[in-house]
Design an enzyme around this catalytic site. Sequence first.
Site, PDB file in Angstrom:
ATOM      1  CE1 TYR A 144      -3.695   2.520   0.552  1.00 28.05           C
ATOM      2  CE2 TYR A 144      -2.467   3.263   2.477  1.00 28.05           C
ATOM      3  CZ  TYR A 144      -3.498   3.440   1.566  1.00 28.05           C
ATOM      4  OH  TYR A 144      -4.328   4.527   1.679  1.00 28.05           O
ATOM      5  CG  ASP A 239       5.782   3.733   1.111  1.00 21.66           C
ATOM      6  OD1 ASP A 239       6.037   4.372   2.155  1.00 21.66           O
ATOM      7  OD2 ASP A 239       4.630   3.635   0.643  1.00 21.66           O
ATOM      8  CE  LYS A 267       0.734   4.900   8.367  1.00 18.49           C
ATOM      9  NZ  LYS A 267       0.764   4.101   7.170  1.00 18.49           N
TER      10      LYS A 267
HETATM   11  C1  LIG Z   1       0.168   4.657   5.739  1.00 20.14           C
HETATM   12  C2  LIG Z   1       0.960   4.404   4.535  1.00 20.14           C
HETATM   13  C3  LIG Z   1       0.943   5.292   3.433  1.00 20.14           C
HETATM   14  C4  LIG Z   1      -0.035   6.423   3.333  1.00 20.14           C
HETATM   15  O1  LIG Z   1       0.166   7.376   4.317  1.00 20.14           O
HETATM   16  P1  LIG Z   1      -1.052   8.378   4.690  1.00 20.14           P
HETATM   17  O2  LIG Z   1      -0.425   9.333   5.650  1.00 20.14           O
HETATM   18  O3  LIG Z   1      -2.114   7.500   5.299  1.00 20.14           O
HETATM   19  O4  LIG Z   1      -1.504   9.011   3.439  1.00 20.14           O
HETATM   20  C5  LIG Z   1       1.833   5.070   2.408  1.00 20.14           C
HETATM   21  N1  LIG Z   1       2.682   4.045   2.436  1.00 20.14           N
HETATM   22  C6  LIG Z   1       2.723   3.162   3.454  1.00 20.14           C
HETATM   23  C7  LIG Z   1       3.721   2.059   3.436  1.00 20.14           C
HETATM   24  C8  LIG Z   1       1.853   3.310   4.521  1.00 20.14           C
HETATM   25  O5  LIG Z   1       1.861   2.411   5.513  1.00 20.14           O
END
Ligand SMILES: *Cc1c(COP(=O)(O)O)cnc(C)c1O
Length: 421
Positions: A144, A239, A267
């Site tokens: 994701y 990511d 995060k």
């Molecule tokens: C949470 C998440 C996102 C998206 O971040 P948001 O702040 O919710 O838009 C992107 N990549 C990874 C791996 C994530 O866990």
Amino acid sequence: MKHEISNELYDRAVNLMPGGVNSPVRAFGSVGMKPLFIDRAKGSKIYDADENEYIDYVCSWGPCILGHAHPKIINAVKDACDKGLTYGAPTEKEVLLTGMIREIMPSMEMMRLVNSGTEAVMSAIRAARGYTGRDMIVKFKGCYHGHSDGLLVKAGSAALTSAVPDSDGVPKSYTDNTLIALYNDENSVRELFDKYGDNIACVIVEPVAANMGVVPPKKGFLEFLRKITEKYDSVLIFDEVITGFRLGLGGAQEYFNIKPDMTTLGKIVGGGMPMAAYGGRKEIMECVSPVGKVYQAGTLSGNPIAVTAGIAALNVLIENTHIYDEIAAKAEKIADALRKTGAYVNQIGSLLSGFFTEREVVDYDSAVSSDTVKYAEFFKYILEKGIYIAPSQYEAMFVSSAHTDEDIDKTCEIIKNFAAR
Ligand SMILES: *Cc1c(COP(=O)(O)O)cnc(C)c1O
């Protein structure tokens, strides 16, 4: 345990917001109950509107690695608020924070601060495309990367749970340049490069997948991605929105000792405030406006309050790197307890998931072989006993430095009771 006030709030909310929530997984859809409305949180505990107390392993989906309402972060934010909430102009603190991030992750030679992980990934991909002059991107089934149009193809997280792998409202043409490979499967990547190699701008990967439940990379998989992207002059994007400052201070790139070309953070980096970052090699980041021709902007980007929270959180982590071994050891204890339920457990550092399946979980297909009805049963059982985990099989459990030994022992006992019942 009573949920009267939460239920009442939900009944009002559901007429105001789709599903009564501002992000789908919060709706508790896959566990078949109304969501809990949260009143407050402190340390390892979260309290709902009915005053029930829970040991929290959601940790706001990752940011709260120091637990909730850490006094150093709260006090820094309170002080910063007195100086105004936003200026739309550069500040000294942005220089401080980006300098700290580069010190921790030297691969991020230059970076931009943005407001969410979604925005960070979207912008990183745009920069990679601008830099290479190529259109195609490779992402992995079950990973994701936020909810931007081109990435809502076999996304993870809520898109998995609600069994809508592709979103309505995304024109087919927007995903034409998104190629899907299989996590932990080198051949699937090699085939795409054989076919489209000269038009692949980047490969984006969660170095530890954590949005189909936690699925660590097989030995050599990330090294392989590093090699093949180098061979084709493609940009490798890690990511690290979850793994950054989580797997260790320096994230997955430090943990596995692999240097990506670009990194996205979110995060933890905002210390609990909405903030994220993307960055990488200088020559790629110099393609971003106003130096280069890749446009990216943000009214509230680098917001002084969010930056203050980020600096405070990173400072606590920098001064207390011992927490990483401690939270990993605590996660290991929970993993052992989870195995007693018959679940297949993946755990790496302070991230873990128990999958109710007979199979070894190494990718998307094995992850979705899980019995989500059993997960819902497990979720409700431990929630009633005061343990709050994600209301979805396909999310990680997060351990924070605020989780005490007593918290962990209590959690393990409740899990073992579920197994024995
Ligand atoms: C949470 C998440 C996102 C998206 O971040 P948001 O702040 O919710 O838009 C992107 N990549 C990874 C791996 C994530 O866990």
